[in-house]
Design a protein around this motif. Structure first.
Motif, PDB file in Angstrom:
ATOM      1  N   PHE A  62      56.289  41.114  13.753  1.00  0.00           N
ATOM      2  CA  PHE A  62      55.909  40.378  15.015  1.00  0.00           C
ATOM      3  C   PHE A  62      54.987  40.968  15.558  1.00  0.00           C
ATOM      4  CE2 PHE A  62      60.490  39.582  13.762  1.00  0.00           C
ATOM      5  CZ  PHE A  62      60.573  38.254  13.691  1.00  0.00           C
ATOM      6  N   VAL A  63      54.166  40.253  16.643  1.00  0.00           N
ATOM      7  CA  VAL A  63      53.245  40.678  17.545  1.00  0.00           C
ATOM      8  C   VAL A  63      53.414  40.011  18.865  1.00  0.00           C
ATOM      9  CG1 VAL A  63      50.705  40.874  18.024  1.00  0.00           C
ATOM     10  CG2 VAL A  63      51.473  41.099  15.739  1.00  0.00           C
ATOM     11  N   ASP A  64      53.756  40.871  19.753  1.00  0.00           N
ATOM     12  CA  ASP A  64      54.006  40.216  21.026  1.00  0.00           C
ATOM     13  C   ASP A  64      55.229  39.260  20.963  1.00  0.00           C
ATOM     14  OD1 ASP A  64      51.798  41.805  22.109  1.00  0.00           O
ATOM     15  OD2 ASP A  64      50.663  40.285  22.035  1.00  0.00           O
ATOM     16  N   GLY A  65      56.315  39.632  20.133  1.00  0.00           N
ATOM     17  CA  GLY A  65      57.406  38.572  19.955  1.00  0.00           C
ATOM     18  C   GLY A  65      57.316  37.415  19.113  1.00  0.00           C
ATOM     19  N   GLN A  66      55.941  37.212  18.800  1.00  0.00           N
ATOM     20  CA  GLN A  66      55.776  35.801  17.955  1.00  0.00           C
ATOM     21  C   GLN A  66      55.673  36.166  16.375  1.00  0.00           C
ATOM     22  OE1 GLN A  66      55.314  32.795  19.364  1.00  0.00           O
ATOM     23  NE2 GLN A  66      56.079  34.114  21.096  1.00  0.00           N
ATOM     24  N   CYS A  67      56.193  35.416  15.708  1.00  0.00           N
ATOM     25  CA  CYS A  67      56.460  36.045  14.268  1.00  0.00           C
ATOM     26  C   CYS A  67      55.055  35.843  13.536  1.00  0.00           C
ATOM     27  CB  CYS A  67      57.206  34.962  13.352  1.00  0.00           C
ATOM     28  SG  CYS A  67      57.193  34.830  11.591  1.00  0.00           S
ATOM     29  N   VAL A  68      54.600  36.855  12.642  1.00  0.00           N
ATOM     30  CA  VAL A  68      53.416  36.851  11.811  1.00  0.00           C
ATOM     31  C   VAL A  68      53.746  36.443  10.572  1.00  0.00           C
ATOM     32  CG1 VAL A  68      51.734  38.611  10.908  1.00  0.00           C
ATOM     33  CG2 VAL A  68      52.337  38.576  13.349  1.00  0.00           C
ATOM     34  N   GLY A  69      54.764  36.938  10.082  1.00  0.00           N
ATOM     35  CA  GLY A  69      55.340  36.566   8.641  1.00  0.00           C
ATOM     36  C   GLY A  69      56.107  37.564   8.112  1.00  0.00           C
ATOM     37  N   GLU A  70      56.844  37.146   6.914  1.00  0.00           N
ATOM     38  CA  GLU A  70      57.763  37.955   6.361  1.00  0.00           C
ATOM     39  C   GLU A  70      56.887  38.847   5.136  1.00  0.00           C
ATOM     40  OE1 GLU A  70      62.274  37.149   5.237  1.00  0.00           O
ATOM     41  OE2 GLU A  70      60.932  35.695   4.107  1.00  0.00           O
ATOM     42  N   SER A  71      56.997  40.050   5.188  1.00  0.00           N
ATOM     43  CA  SER A  71      56.272  40.767   4.367  1.00  0.00           C
ATOM     44  C   SER A  71      57.200  40.824   3.088  1.00  0.00           C
ATOM     45  CB  SER A  71      55.755  42.175   4.745  1.00  0.00           C
ATOM     46  OG  SER A  71      56.802  42.940   4.657  1.00  0.00           O
ATOM     47  N   GLY A  72      56.172  41.267   2.177  1.00  0.00           N
ATOM     48  CA  GLY A  72      56.776  41.389   0.500  1.00  0.00           C
ATOM     49  C   GLY A  72      55.862  42.486   0.149  1.00  0.00           C
ATOM     50  N   PRO A  73      56.154  43.095  -0.994  1.00  0.00           N
ATOM     51  CA  PRO A  73      55.223  44.086  -1.638  1.00  0.00           C
ATOM     52  C   PRO A  73      53.896  43.485  -1.960  1.00  0.00           C
ATOM     53  CG  PRO A  73      56.726  43.187  -3.461  1.00  0.00           C
ATOM     54  CD  PRO A  73      56.921  42.514  -2.080  1.00  0.00           C
ATOM     55  N   ASP A  74      52.724  44.470  -1.550  1.00  0.00           N
ATOM     56  CA  ASP A  74      51.519  44.291  -1.981  1.00  0.00           C
ATOM     57  C   ASP A  74      50.817  43.086  -1.145  1.00  0.00           C
ATOM     58  OD1 ASP A  74      51.668  46.773  -3.350  1.00  0.00           O
ATOM     59  OD2 ASP A  74      52.429  45.740  -5.034  1.00  0.00           O
ATOM     60  N   VAL A  86      47.106  45.728  25.557  1.00  0.00           N
ATOM     61  CA  VAL A  86      48.154  46.457  24.565  1.00  0.00           C
ATOM     62  C   VAL A  86      49.126  45.296  23.964  1.00  0.00           C
ATOM     63  CG1 VAL A  86      50.012  48.135  24.493  1.00  0.00           C
ATOM     64  CG2 VAL A  86      48.058  48.654  26.069  1.00  0.00           C
ATOM     65  N   HIS A  87      49.180  45.637  22.741  1.00  0.00           N
ATOM     66  CA  HIS A  87      49.887  44.428  21.934  1.00  0.00           C
ATOM     67  C   HIS A  87      51.195  45.427  21.322  1.00  0.00           C
ATOM     68  CE1 HIS A  87      46.837  41.250  22.466  1.00  0.00           C
ATOM     69  NE2 HIS A  87      46.379  42.047  22.178  1.00  0.00           N
ATOM     70  N   LYS A  88      52.380  44.649  21.583  1.00  0.00           N
ATOM     71  CA  LYS A  88      53.582  44.936  20.769  1.00  0.00           C
ATOM     72  C   LYS A  88      53.818  44.501  19.334  1.00  0.00           C
ATOM     73  CE  LYS A  88      58.468  45.969  21.455  1.00  0.00           C
ATOM     74  NZ  LYS A  88      59.697  45.621  22.370  1.00  0.00           N
ATOM     75  N   HIS A 149      56.333  32.748   8.885  1.00  0.00           N
ATOM     76  CA  HIS A 149      57.823  32.292   8.687  1.00  0.00           C
ATOM     77  C   HIS A 149      58.476  33.704   8.784  1.00  0.00           C
ATOM     78  CE1 HIS A 149      61.695  31.327   6.551  1.00  0.00           C
ATOM     79  NE2 HIS A 149      61.433  32.417   5.901  1.00  0.00           N
ATOM     80  N   CYS A 150      59.508  33.575   9.731  1.00  0.00           N
ATOM     81  CA  CYS A 150      60.159  35.113   9.616  1.00  0.00           C
ATOM     82  C   CYS A 150      61.881  34.660   9.400  1.00  0.00           C
ATOM     83  CB  CYS A 150      60.109  35.675  11.167  1.00  0.00           C
ATOM     84  SG  CYS A 150      58.486  36.561  11.152  1.00  0.00           S
ATOM     85  N   ALA A 151      62.525  35.483   9.059  1.00  0.00           N
ATOM     86  CA  ALA A 151      64.011  35.275   8.789  1.00  0.00           C
ATOM     87  C   ALA A 151      64.716  35.453  10.184  1.00  0.00           C
ATOM     88  CB  ALA A 151      64.647  36.082   7.729  1.00  0.00           C
ATOM     89  N   GLY A 152      64.183  36.465  11.087  1.00  0.00           N
ATOM     90  CA  GLY A 152      64.996  36.843  12.161  1.00  0.00           C
ATOM     91  C   GLY A 152      63.974  36.893  13.456  1.00  0.00           C
ATOM     92  N   LYS A 153      64.573  37.592  14.262  1.00  0.00           N
ATOM     93  CA  LYS A 153      63.915  37.724  15.698  1.00  0.00           C
ATOM     94  C   LYS A 153      63.659  39.166  15.963  1.00  0.00           C
ATOM     95  CE  LYS A 153      66.254  33.844  17.610  1.00  0.00           C
ATOM     96  NZ  LYS A 153      67.218  33.165  18.473  1.00  0.00           N
ATOM     97  N   PRO A 154      62.574  39.387  16.861  1.00  0.00           N
ATOM     98  CA  PRO A 154      62.354  40.790  17.073  1.00  0.00           C
ATOM     99  C   PRO A 154      63.262  41.559  17.928  1.00  0.00           C
ATOM    100  CG  PRO A 154      60.936  39.372  18.441  1.00  0.00           C
ATOM    101  CD  PRO A 154      61.600  38.498  17.570  1.00  0.00           C
TER     102      PRO A 154
END
Length: 154
Positions: A62-74, A86-88, A149-154
């Motif tokens: 997540f960036v600033d509470g917004q879903c960027v995505g769900e990472s996998g390998p590589d 500043v971004h969280k 697409h994210c499975a959860g919340k920050p």
């Protein structure tokens, strides 16, 4: 003995297997790897994962509470954020989110590596800012995942 067997199984899953995520097109991936200057007033943000461990795990970013995505390998993601602030950045971990703050300057690209670390029950994740040189070299070896697409919340 059962605890030892369960621990061995969890460790084996962390070190083997492969989680898959939805991938962006080859054309979009190649375009992102050109490392173009971000649009006016923005900074480019590349978040990537190239860990050797935890290939079976997917982890939300997540960036600033917004879903960027769900990472996998590589894989990597590319997004733009407002420059001059500043971004969280958060990533899902074993017990709670791990976060870093990133100050961005408009017109520049930034690179953040997500890494997987061994946990008590399942692998956790962390984030670290990389130099532009290291980040570009790493991203060139990866493929871009679809954002949003994210499975959860920050």
């Amino acid at each position: 003995m059962k605890i030892f067997t369960a621990a061995a199984l969890v460790t084996a899953l962390l070190l083997t297997g492969c989680a898959s995520v939805d991938m962006a097109s080859k054309e979009d991936s190649a375009k992102a790897k050109a490392f173009a200057t971000p649009t006016a007033g923005n900074a480019g943000l590349y978040i990537y994962r190239n860990s050797l461990v935890g290939k079976a795990l997917k982890k939300d970013i997540f960036v600033d509470g917004q879903c960027v995505g769900e990472s996998g390998p590589d894989v990597f993601f590319r997004t733009e954020v407002a420059g001059g602030k500043v971004h969280k950045l958060d990533t899902e971990s074993e017990f709670s989110a791990n976060s870093i703050d990133l100050m961005t300057e408009a017109g520049k690209n930034y690179f953040v590596r997500q890494y997987i670390k061994v946990g008590v029950f399942v692998g956790g994740a962390g984030l670290e800012q990389m130099t532009e040189e290291e980040g570009k070299a790493d991203v060139l070896k990866l493929d871009m995942a679809k954002s949003g697409h994210c499975a959860g919340k920050p």
